[in-house]
Design a protein around this motif. Sequence first.
Motif, PDB file in Angstrom:
ATOM      1  N   LYS A 273       5.508  -2.700   8.068  1.00 41.98           N
ATOM      2  CA  LYS A 273       6.324  -3.895   8.309  1.00 41.98           C
ATOM      3  C   LYS A 273       5.510  -5.172   8.180  1.00 41.98           C
ATOM      4  CE  LYS A 273       9.423  -6.019  11.724  1.00 41.98           C
ATOM      5  NZ  LYS A 273      10.139  -5.812  13.019  1.00 41.98           N
ATOM      6  N   GLY A 276       2.446  -4.308   4.867  1.00 43.31           N
ATOM      7  CA  GLY A 276       2.892  -3.716   3.615  1.00 43.31           C
ATOM      8  C   GLY A 276       2.105  -2.476   3.251  1.00 43.31           C
ATOM      9  N   PRO A 307       5.112  -2.327   0.074  1.00 41.69           N
ATOM     10  CA  PRO A 307       5.395  -3.760   0.212  1.00 41.69           C
ATOM     11  C   PRO A 307       6.764  -4.054   0.816  1.00 41.69           C
ATOM     12  CG  PRO A 307       5.476  -3.071  -2.089  1.00 41.69           C
ATOM     13  CD  PRO A 307       4.896  -1.932  -1.324  1.00 41.69           C
ATOM     14  N   ASP A 308       7.696  -3.116   0.668  1.00 41.38           N
ATOM     15  CA  ASP A 308       9.034  -3.300   1.242  1.00 41.38           C
ATOM     16  C   ASP A 308       9.197  -2.551   2.561  1.00 41.38           C
ATOM     17  OD1 ASP A 308       9.862  -4.843  -1.000  1.00 41.38           O
ATOM     18  OD2 ASP A 308      10.215  -2.994  -2.131  1.00 41.38           O
ATOM     19  N   GLY A 309       8.103  -2.062   3.121  1.00 40.78           N
ATOM     20  CA  GLY A 309       8.159  -1.318   4.371  1.00 40.78           C
ATOM     21  C   GLY A 309       8.531   0.137   4.158  1.00 40.78           C
ATOM     22  N   PRO A 311      10.786   3.429   3.844  1.00 39.38           N
ATOM     23  CA  PRO A 311      12.121   3.564   3.241  1.00 39.38           C
ATOM     24  C   PRO A 311      13.201   3.698   4.304  1.00 39.38           C
ATOM     25  CG  PRO A 311      10.804   5.563   2.925  1.00 39.38           C
ATOM     26  CD  PRO A 311       9.877   4.533   3.469  1.00 39.38           C
ATOM     27  N   SER A 312      14.275   2.936   4.134  1.00 39.24           N
ATOM     28  CA  SER A 312      15.361   2.951   5.129  1.00 39.24           C
ATOM     29  C   SER A 312      16.036   4.314   5.197  1.00 39.24           C
ATOM     30  CB  SER A 312      16.387   1.860   4.816  1.00 39.24           C
ATOM     31  OG  SER A 312      16.947   2.052   3.529  1.00 39.24           O
TER      32      SER A 312
END
Length: 436
Positions: A273, A276, A307-309, A311-312
């Motif tokens: 978060k 990255g 870089p986008d944290g 995975p959701s």
Amino acid sequence: MSDLPRKALSRTAKLASLPLGAAGRATVGLGKRIGGAPAEAVMAEFQRRTADQLFSVLGELKGGAMKFGQMLSLMESAMPEEFAAPYRATLTKLQDSAPPMPASTVHTILSRELGKRWRDRFEEFDDIPAAAASIGQVHRGILKDGREVAVKLQYPGAAEALRADLKQLGRFARTLGTFFPGIDIKPLVAEMQERIGEELDYDREAQAQQQYADAFKDHDEFVVPRVIKHSPSVIVSEWIEGKPLSKVITDGSKKERAAIGLKYVRFMFSGPKYAGLLHSDPHPGNFRVMPDGRLGVVDFGLCARLPDGLPSAMGRLLRISLEGDGAAVLAGLREEGFIKPRMDIDPNQLMDYLAPFAEPAREETFQFSRAWMRAQATRTSDFRSPNASLGLKINLPPSYMLIHRVWIGGIAVLSQLEAEAPFRSVLEEFLPGFAD
């Protein structure tokens, strides 16, 4: 014969001595049994000698052999207690210690990487390493401006040794598995082979360390030393002093183990978060408990770039599994590439297989333990169990490889700590998709 092939043959012979030595000791043990020695005494002596040889060989060889030992030290909590106990202290020593390089070799590396007048940069430099591990060792120094620093140097020939050792360990994987019941050795070696290049690149490691240091500057829970200078084979960074996490595991009070266990999890999950990055080498040798209670972190040689944290989908599927919707979990895992499109899997069996991954998130607080970890390892590795065959049907996508390593390795460390804490709250704060 040149020096390099001779050294390679020597390393191969030493690695081969592990399974051969075990066979020899077993034969001697049988002789003692026939001679009247009690079975318990024979087994204790067998395990003590095997543990001594394990440390001697893996520690002396460094490279892939020692890194393999470090990974085993992480997973000893999954081993049956009667096997784990004799090896525990031996494997713990492999987390941050190994026979050092000669001072002359250290000086040669520093002259090449920092310049011939490298000593002019230092007020003091200790030729005796403060720590020595699988592919490098760390020296303590004081710069001319008074800053204490850690100087990390890569062993000469580390790349060649690492690749050769892992190739040899792969050949011995089945035999070495007899040392460690409950642990599948072959996948461990295969993953290490996949990550060789990343761990040998000190420029890449320095960039990741500085990224973490910037993200957690003046943080109230974590300390990451800033990088001062780096090259392909040397990293100079701030020195941090603290108690090794391995000491907390062996000597810490229940309260201390719980507090550090929670910080450990918070560091792992907050990295993607805020930095990255996901620190992907979770073994205790990379963590220190600072005098002020913060968690110090070293060795950033293996980090997943996120870089986008995180995975959701990971948090969403964990939440759905807690709700008991096996069909939805199965569909989600297919979508993420964990299960091939035509693979036939029973949703209820899948939920049983995944239970250990979800269980720590089910309650507000969770008690990790070695007994719990051993039970989960038995559930998934016993060939008589349906879970063992199901595990062979599940694919691990490359994008989740290091995430999976951290999840499993982190659970192993928490089990060694016997930590009890509100881990669910960490997932709610840092795992995208979990609290939605």
